[in-house]
Scaffold this motif. Structure first.
Motif, mmCIF file in Angstrom:
data_model
loop_
_atom_site.group_PDB
_atom_site.id
_atom_site.type_symbol
_atom_site.label_atom_id
_atom_site.label_comp_id
_atom_site.label_asym_id
_atom_site.label_seq_id
_atom_site.Cartn_x
_atom_site.Cartn_y
_atom_site.Cartn_z
ATOM 1 N N GLY A 209 0.780 -1.231 0.000
ATOM 2 C CA GLY A 209 0.000 0.000 0.000
ATOM 3 C C GLY A 209 0.811 1.280 0.000
ATOM 4 N N MET A 210 2.114 1.188 -0.048
ATOM 5 C CA MET A 210 2.922 2.411 -0.129
ATOM 6 C C MET A 210 3.916 2.274 -1.257
ATOM 7 S SD MET A 210 3.455 3.369 3.835
ATOM 8 C CE MET A 210 3.273 1.722 4.413
ATOM 9 N N GLU A 211 4.506 3.419 -1.574
ATOM 10 C CA GLU A 211 5.351 3.421 -2.751
ATOM 11 C C GLU A 211 6.758 2.933 -2.424
ATOM 12 O OE1 GLU A 211 6.348 6.706 -5.929
ATOM 13 O OE2 GLU A 211 4.598 7.137 -4.707
ATOM 14 N N LYS A 212 7.307 3.512 -1.342
ATOM 15 C CA LYS A 212 8.692 3.178 -0.990
ATOM 16 C C LYS A 212 8.688 2.157 0.135
ATOM 17 C CE LYS A 212 10.986 7.407 -2.354
ATOM 18 N NZ LYS A 212 10.274 8.651 -2.086
ATOM 19 N N ILE A 213 9.528 1.147 -0.027
ATOM 20 C CA ILE A 213 9.641 0.132 1.015
ATOM 21 C C ILE A 213 10.108 0.783 2.299
ATOM 22 C CG2 ILE A 213 10.908 -1.924 1.678
ATOM 23 C CD1 ILE A 213 10.984 -2.623 -1.281
ATOM 24 N N SER A 214 10.979 1.801 2.179
ATOM 25 C CA SER A 214 11.540 2.451 3.363
ATOM 26 C C SER A 214 10.465 3.174 4.175
ATOM 27 C CB SER A 214 12.631 3.426 2.955
ATOM 28 O OG SER A 214 12.090 4.386 2.067
ATOM 29 N N SER A 215 9.297 3.422 3.569
ATOM 30 C CA SER A 215 8.245 4.104 4.324
ATOM 31 C C SER A 215 7.814 3.289 5.527
ATOM 32 C CB SER A 215 7.021 4.347 3.439
ATOM 33 O OG SER A 215 7.363 5.136 2.347
ATOM 34 N N ALA A 353 -5.338 2.736 7.943
ATOM 35 C CA ALA A 353 -4.192 3.100 7.106
ATOM 36 C C ALA A 353 -2.922 2.614 7.778
ATOM 37 C CB ALA A 353 -4.134 4.609 6.920
ATOM 38 N N PRO A 354 -1.940 2.138 7.005
ATOM 39 C CA PRO A 354 -0.657 1.764 7.594
ATOM 40 C C PRO A 354 0.115 3.018 8.000
ATOM 41 C CG PRO A 354 -0.580 1.544 5.213
ATOM 42 C CD PRO A 354 -1.980 1.939 5.556
ATOM 43 N N ARG A 355 1.001 2.876 8.933
ATOM 44 C CA ARG A 355 1.812 4.037 9.324
ATOM 45 C C ARG A 355 2.883 4.294 8.265
ATOM 46 N NH1 ARG A 355 1.789 5.417 14.974
ATOM 47 N NH2 ARG A 355 0.514 3.918 16.133
ATOM 48 N N ASP A 356 3.049 5.553 7.939
ATOM 49 C CA ASP A 356 4.143 5.919 7.051
ATOM 50 C C ASP A 356 5.248 6.516 7.911
ATOM 51 O OD1 ASP A 356 5.891 6.962 5.251
ATOM 52 O OD2 ASP A 356 4.327 7.622 3.852
ATOM 53 N N LEU A 357 6.327 5.763 8.093
ATOM 54 C CA LEU A 357 7.337 6.166 9.078
ATOM 55 C C LEU A 357 8.175 7.355 8.625
ATOM 56 C CD1 LEU A 357 8.469 2.680 10.376
ATOM 57 C CD2 LEU A 357 6.653 4.156 11.193
ATOM 58 N N THR A 358 8.080 7.700 7.343
ATOM 59 C CA THR A 358 8.817 8.887 6.916
ATOM 60 C C THR A 358 8.253 10.138 7.582
ATOM 61 O OG1 THR A 358 7.692 8.266 4.876
ATOM 62 C CG2 THR A 358 10.040 8.685 4.731
ATOM 63 N N TYR A 359 6.942 10.126 7.861
ATOM 64 C CA TYR A 359 6.352 11.291 8.529
ATOM 65 C C TYR A 359 6.135 11.004 10.005
ATOM 66 C CZ TYR A 359 5.397 12.045 3.627
ATOM 67 O OH TYR A 359 5.541 12.174 2.281
ATOM 68 N N ASP A 360 5.840 9.768 10.298
ATOM 69 C CA ASP A 360 5.418 9.369 11.633
ATOM 70 C C ASP A 360 6.639 8.875 12.394
ATOM 71 O OD1 ASP A 360 3.972 8.668 13.757
ATOM 72 O OD2 ASP A 360 2.720 7.174 12.748
ATOM 73 N N THR A 361 7.617 9.781 12.639
ATOM 74 C CA THR A 361 8.891 9.318 13.171
ATOM 75 C C THR A 361 8.810 8.923 14.641
ATOM 76 O OG1 THR A 361 9.353 11.664 13.320
ATOM 77 C CG2 THR A 361 10.495 10.439 11.598
ATOM 78 N N SER A 362 7.748 9.330 15.304
ATOM 79 C CA SER A 362 7.663 9.065 16.736
ATOM 80 C C SER A 362 7.398 7.590 17.037
ATOM 81 C CB SER A 362 6.560 9.924 17.347
ATOM 82 O OG SER A 362 5.335 9.562 16.763
ATOM 83 N N GLY A 364 7.530 3.793 17.548
ATOM 84 C CA GLY A 364 8.613 2.869 17.833
ATOM 85 C C GLY A 364 8.521 1.634 16.951
ATOM 86 N N LYS A 365 9.428 0.720 17.156
ATOM 87 C CA LYS A 365 9.470 -0.472 16.306
ATOM 88 C C LYS A 365 8.200 -1.300 16.442
ATOM 89 C CE LYS A 365 13.532 -2.274 14.384
ATOM 90 N NZ LYS A 365 14.441 -3.360 14.188
ATOM 91 N N ASP A 366 7.695 -1.403 17.655
ATOM 92 C CA ASP A 366 6.537 -2.253 17.885
ATOM 93 C C ASP A 366 5.279 -1.653 17.275
ATOM 94 O OD1 ASP A 366 8.266 -3.771 19.293
ATOM 95 O OD2 ASP A 366 7.752 -2.860 21.235
ATOM 96 N N GLU A 367 5.256 -0.316 17.249
ATOM 97 C CA GLU A 367 4.041 0.325 16.759
ATOM 98 C C GLU A 367 4.009 0.408 15.240
ATOM 99 O OE1 GLU A 367 4.973 3.715 18.937
ATOM 100 O OE2 GLU A 367 3.440 3.408 20.462
ATOM 101 N N ALA A 368 5.134 0.128 14.590
ATOM 102 C CA ALA A 368 5.216 0.330 13.132
ATOM 103 C C ALA A 368 4.168 -0.486 12.396
ATOM 104 C CB ALA A 368 6.605 -0.030 12.640
ATOM 105 N N LEU A 369 3.877 -1.665 12.935
ATOM 106 C CA LEU A 369 2.943 -2.535 12.219
ATOM 107 C C LEU A 369 1.495 -2.156 12.461
ATOM 108 C CD1 LEU A 369 4.510 -6.073 12.544
ATOM 109 C CD2 LEU A 369 4.157 -4.707 10.492
ATOM 110 N N GLU A 370 1.266 -1.329 13.499
ATOM 111 C CA GLU A 370 -0.107 -0.995 13.864
ATOM 112 C C GLU A 370 -0.809 -0.207 12.770
ATOM 113 O OE1 GLU A 370 -0.640 -0.529 18.663
ATOM 114 O OE2 GLU A 370 -0.411 1.204 17.374
ATOM 115 N N LEU A 371 -2.080 -0.498 12.579
ATOM 116 C CA LEU A 371 -2.872 0.290 11.631
ATOM 117 C C LEU A 371 -3.502 1.459 12.377
ATOM 118 C CD1 LEU A 371 -4.655 -2.587 9.725
ATOM 119 C CD2 LEU A 371 -2.824 -1.142 8.871
ATOM 120 N N LEU A 372 -3.711 2.541 11.649
ATOM 121 C CA LEU A 372 -4.367 3.700 12.241
ATOM 122 C C LEU A 372 -5.746 3.856 11.630
ATOM 123 C CD1 LEU A 372 -1.388 6.187 11.888
ATOM 124 C CD2 LEU A 372 -2.087 4.977 13.953
ATOM 125 N N PRO A 373 -6.741 4.207 12.466
ATOM 126 C CA PRO A 373 -8.062 4.457 11.876
ATOM 127 C C PRO A 373 -8.025 5.742 11.041
ATOM 128 C CG PRO A 373 -8.056 4.986 14.207
ATOM 129 C CD PRO A 373 -6.731 4.374 13.922
#
Lengths: 445, 596
Positions: A209-215, A353-362, A364-373
């Motif tokens: 669902g995102m363009e860059k894997i690094s997201s 929506a999945p978290r986009d870590l490029t913007y959502d830098t806060s 943590g590793k455990d929360e990265a997989l969490e979906l956001l409403p």
């Protein structure tokens, strides 16, 4: 006379008769290729008059007209070929020899030997630099595999930027059980409800669902984990697929982390036992080789950049992705599909929506997989592609993120006043009672 | 627009919609409306232009006839309005239609160019007509270019043969009209041309010129013969109609509803350039390209006889003279391979050239030869026993003659039956041949379904959907379903399964997934709802319903109620009620089958 209304309106500028009807003929000597660098608004028709020609491994029928549009590809002459072509605009075909074809044949027969002598087919991972021909190599190998015996190799796409039997943003696994469509940049049709000119394919789809894997690397790896689990189960239950093996396309090497930990994980998750690396850079090759050798031993080989590769830019890739989305809903000229626009009330919808870590830098590793409403509002949802899951709409986010994908919808209209949306669905009927995940793809009809 | 105008324009448009064939009454009506309501001319023009733009190519011509009729009868301001977009409409239409219609369009255009009696000028504005004319010239040049490409390369013997045939034709006509000086002159010219061809060596361009001219002469001749045949037919018809008065009145009746073009344009149908008349079809077989369809216009036997006796005598002569010189070559063995080698080496030997005609073309022989070579190159090769195929860097990177010379054939020529539709290859073993036949049958069935011509399903709505091959993308399978799915179900070309998919509306996916591997057994067991039971489903019209109809949200058809004697209620047949919405039972089933 000039008093008459409308008489002075400008008429269309004179448009000359173009040479669209003109039929050109072209000969391609054995072992050479025609790199068709087709600009996006051109339409090209090719008819093979004599000889054996193939497009990315799929042999073309003689005296049958093939149509190409919005795609750059290569016509390779297995034997001396004479063909005729016509194009809506003027085109200068260039013929050049193909230096890598013989290595691809060598590679194919090496894989064929493995299939021939074992019940466990080769699981070969193709890695390489950007624009080096990874996907083309996968396509050629898949096509060759089904040519001599009726194997069904499993084509696995790990590059969310490619659209293989799916819209972009997906990781897919598809048994190649019959001819690929030589006219289609997305390899052919996934299953439809009616008759198609070639046998459709049945992919398994994971939505990144995102363009860059690094997201969101964590999400990407968890997608691979789920895909691998389905693939490994399919292989054990399907003897033909097991024997035919897997051909795995991957994102370019620069998208992995520096230690290549991701690569190691992919190899282990999918039980890869052979690796083909396409690269011209010796340093990069050494680096990968050092990392991969301990895992799979000597079974890694190196190919030079394929000589059929056509340099492309991001604009072209975007247009490929656009046409893959359009094809998912509407089909193509040969197979016209009728999608359905459903009216959906806000309360019938749950979108995550999945978290986009490029913007959502806060996070943590455990929360990265969490979906956001996702709040339902026009600014975020208008023209968005959503992945519809098999999870119920009231399911919790863990269930939703584990669920498989049943398809995609396109939000064409958000009416905030009436709390309604119009969503384009591939299948006619009501919007399913399922949860959906927002992707980063947008499509304006 | 006031309501009156709106009504008239609406009438006009709806009549225009009916102009789907060449109908004089409709065109007359349209013209009359246009003449009587000149104040709404702008709307009529818009409607007509819209019609020409939107209707299917086959009907565009008739709309043009309507424009033609209005402009010729009503004149200004229609002529001025139409002139605006005339060129783009004409060009667009011309590019879309077939050659036959194109020539009709050109005929119509010619009538526009002739000065109008009332105004003394051409029908439309000069500029528009000029652009059309330029366009037509360009188009015909292009057409001719393509057409020339199709002609075989002119060689002296080929042209001589053409001339001979033309001479025969002219002689034929001369027999009917012995005093025609033109024909005599033509014979003279032909013989001169023949002599000069034999005497001098002409350049390729000159030969091409001669070829084109011959073609043109021939086309004219054809026209004359066609005309005479038609005249004869007409005479016959007249004779018949005299015999029976009943027939006569019927013919009158049919004339009234006759076509517009016949009556308006008949005087203008001068024999025009053969470019458009004679090349409408595909190229006739190469051996007699110029005269491919001669037999239909000539007493065929006569011509053939002359031809044959000529051929035999010249062949005999040739044979004798060659035999005397000892030049005759007789192949010891009629094997394909020796023949092919001979043909390639000494193709100048004319005796062999004669044999060529009875053999398939070189390319076919070549194909057979390559197939044989490919087959022999891979005999006794077992991929698993070849050490040079081991997966390592050296083996892949270096050239491997075994792969390039023999193994590669496994992918191509060893399977010598190549499907002409999709390029898939099949081998020669009996079971492979069986698969090949099944594959071809499958293409045939699929093509029929795509074209929507052969569906014997009894259910009306399903048949309609299948007829048009209306389809949509399926949902992807869930992980569990995909793991258990067998692709054999998709790729099996066995008819049983396919027919089953086509007619069995309840082939739900659960049924498919539980199929035994191979998918060769029909999934009849998975069908628990029959088509009939769907049809018998009904819903009583609820009392709250305001009108007695509903619109099926899937197929958009309006369903109206019928009175059911048994229950004494008004019901909707073939209907189910889901969550308070009504659907066709069949539509709903079909859709939910696809989505679940």
């Amino acid at each position: 006379m000039s008093l008459l209304p409308g008489i002075n309106e400008a008429t269309e500028p004179l448009e000359l008769v173009n040479d669209s009807n003109e039929v050109h003929s072209l000969a391609i000597p054995i072992g050479s290729q025609w790199k068709v660098d087709l600009p996006s608004d051109f339409k090209l028709a090719i008819t093979i008059k004599s000889g054996i020609a193939e497009v990315l491994g799929t042999e073309l029928a003689n005296d049958t007209e093939y149509h190409f549009q919005n795609w750059k590809f290569t016509v390779f002459a297995v034997e001396d070929v004479e063909l005729s072509w016509k194009c809506t605009q003027s085109l200068q075909p260039k013929i050049e020899s193909n230096n890598t074809a013989s290595q691809i044949y060598n590679l194919h027969f090496a894989l064929e030997k493995v299939r021939n002598s074992s019940f466990y087919g080769p699981k070969v991972l193709i890695i390489g630099e950007r624009n080096s021909g990874k996907t083309s190599l996968c396509r050629i190998l898949s096509s060759y595999t089904i040519k001599f015996k009726s194997y069904q190799p499993l084509l696995i796409n790990l590059d969310p930027n490619e659209s293989i039997f799916s819209p972009p943003g997906c990781l897919t696994a598809t048994p190649i059980s019959d001819l690929l469509d030589p006219q289609s940049p997305s390899w052919g049709q996934s299953m439809t409800s009616g008759a198609t000119a070639l046998h459709s394919k049945q992919p398994y789809v994971e939505n990144f669902g995102m363009e860059k894997i690094s997201s969101n690397k964590q999400r990407y790896m968890s997608n691979i984990e789920q895909l691998a689990s389905a693939v490994n189960k399919r292989i054990t239950s399907d003897a033909l697929v097991q024997r035919s093996g897997c051909i795995i396309d991957s994102p370019s090497l620069d998208q992995y982390d520096d230690n290549l930990d991701d690569l190691e994980q992919i190899i282990q998750r999918l039980n890869v036992n052979m690796v083909v690396i396409i690269c011209d850079d010796d340093g990069l090759y050494q680096k990968v080789n050092n990392r991969v050798k301990p895992i799979i031993g000597d079974l890694m080989i190196r190919l030079p950049k394929l000589s059929g590769v056509i340099e492309t830019d991001d604009v072209y890739k975007r247009s490929l992705q656009r046409s893959a989305i359009r094809e998912y809903f509407y089909g193509n000229i040969q197979t016209v599909l009728s999608p359905f626009t459903a009216g959906v009330d806000y309360n019938e919808l749950t979108i995550w929506a999945p978290r986009d870590l490029t913007y959502d830098t806060s996070a943590g590793k455990d929360e990265a997989l969490e979906l956001l409403p996702v709040t339902l509002e026009a600014s975020t949802l208008q023209h968005a592609i959503i992945a519809i899951t098999y999870a119920d709409k009231n399911a919790n986010k863990e269930e939703v993120s584990k669920a498989s994908i049943m398809g995609f919808g396109l939000i064409t209209e958000v009416n905030e006043k009436r709390q309604k949306m119009r969503i384009l669905l591939p299948v006619p009927g009501r919007f399913p009672h399922n949860a959906a995940i927002l992707t980063s793809s947008r499509y304006l009809e | 627009m006031d309501p009156e105008a709106e009504r008239i324009v609406k009438d006009f448009t709806s009549i225009l919609e009916e102009l789907t064939f060449n109908s004089r009454p409709i065109i007359t009506t349209i013209t009359k409306i246009a003449e009587e309501n000149i104040s709404y001319s702008q709307y009529f023009v818009d409607a007509l232009e819209n019609r020409i733009d939107k209707c299917v190519p086959g009907q565009k011509l008739y709309a043009f006839y309507a424009v033609d009729s209005i402009c010729k009868n009503a004149g200004s301001p229609y002529t001025i309005y139409f002139s605006r977009n005339l060129f783009s409409l004409y060009k667009k239409t011309y590019l879309l239609v077939d050659n036959n219609t194109r020539s009709k369009l050109i005929n119509m255009f010619k009538t526009w160019m002739t000065p109008n009696e009332a105004t003394g000028g051409p029908l439309f504005e000069g500029a528009a007509l000029e652009r059309i004319e330029k366009f037509l010239i360009k188009a015909s040049a292009l057409h001719q270019k393509n057409f020339q490409l199709k002609l075989p390369t002119p060689t002296v013997p080929l042209l001589l043969r053409d001339i001979d045939k033309l001479t025969v034709l002219t002689n034929e006509r001369l027999r009917n009209l012995p005093n025609d000086e033109k024909l005599l002159m033509k014979l003279n010219v032909l013989s001169q041309l023949k002599q000069s061809l034999q005497r001098e060596k002409l350049s390729q361009d000159a030969l091409r010129q001669v070829q084109l001219q011959l073609k043109q002469i021939f086309a004219q001749d054809q026209k004359v013969i066609q005309d005479s045949v038609r005249r004869q037919q007409q005479q016959n018809e007249q004779g018949e109609s005299k015999q029976s008065s009943k027939d006569h009145t019927m013919e009158n009746g049919s004339k009234e509803t006759g076509s517009y073009n016949n009556n308006v344009h008949s005087e203008s149908s001068t024999p025009f350039s053969p470019l458009f008349s004679s090349s409408s079809g595909s190229t006739p077989p190469v051996s007699s390209t110029l005269f491919g369809n001669i037999s239909s216009f000539l007493p065929a036997q006569n011509f053939a006889e002359i031809e044959r006796s000529n051929k035999i005598s010249s062949l005999n002569k040739l044979y004798e003279s060659l035999n005397e010189e000892g030049l005759l070559y007789e192949p010891p063995k009629e094997s394909v391979v020796t023949l092919y080698n001979k043909l390639n080496k000494d193709s100048e030997l004319s005796s062999i050239n004669d044999t060529v005609k009875n053999l398939p073309p070189i390319s076919t022989l070549q194909n057979i030869l390559f197939d044989c070579k490919a087959y022999f190159s891979t005999v006794n090769i077992n991929v698993s026993n070849i050490p040079s195929l081991q997966f390592n860097q050296q083996n892949i990177a270096n050239k491997n003659p075994l792969v390039t010379n023999s193994l590669i054939n496994l992918l191509y020529r060893v399977k010598s039956n190549k499907c002409s539709t999709c390029g898939k290859r099949f081998g020669n073993a009996p079971e492979e041949k069986k698969l090949y036949n099944e594959h071809l049958d499958w293409h045939f069935r699929i093509n029929n379904r795509i074209k929507g011509s052969s569906v014997s399903s009894t259910s009306a709505s399903l048949a309609a959907a299948a007829n048009k091959n209306i389809q949509s993308r399926n949902w992807y399978l869930s992980a569990l379903e995909w793991i258990n799915f067998k692709d054999d179900f998709i790729v099996s070309t066995k008819e049983v399964v396919d027919e089953d998919r086509q007619t069995n509306s309840q082939n739900n996916r659960a049924g498919i997934v539980t199929l035994p591997s191979g998918g060769k057994i029909s999934s009849a067991t998975g069908s628990n709802v029959s088509e009939e039971s769907l049809y018998n489903k009904f819903v009583a019209v609820p009392e709250s319903s305001v009108d007695m109809t509903f619109k099926c949200p899937i197929c958009k058809d309006v369903v109206s109620s019928v009175y059911d004697e048994e229950s004494g209620e008004w019901i909707w047949k073939n209907t189910v009620s889901i969550d308070g919405k009504y659907f066709h039972a069949t539509c709903y089933h079909e859709t939910s089958k696809n989505s679940r």
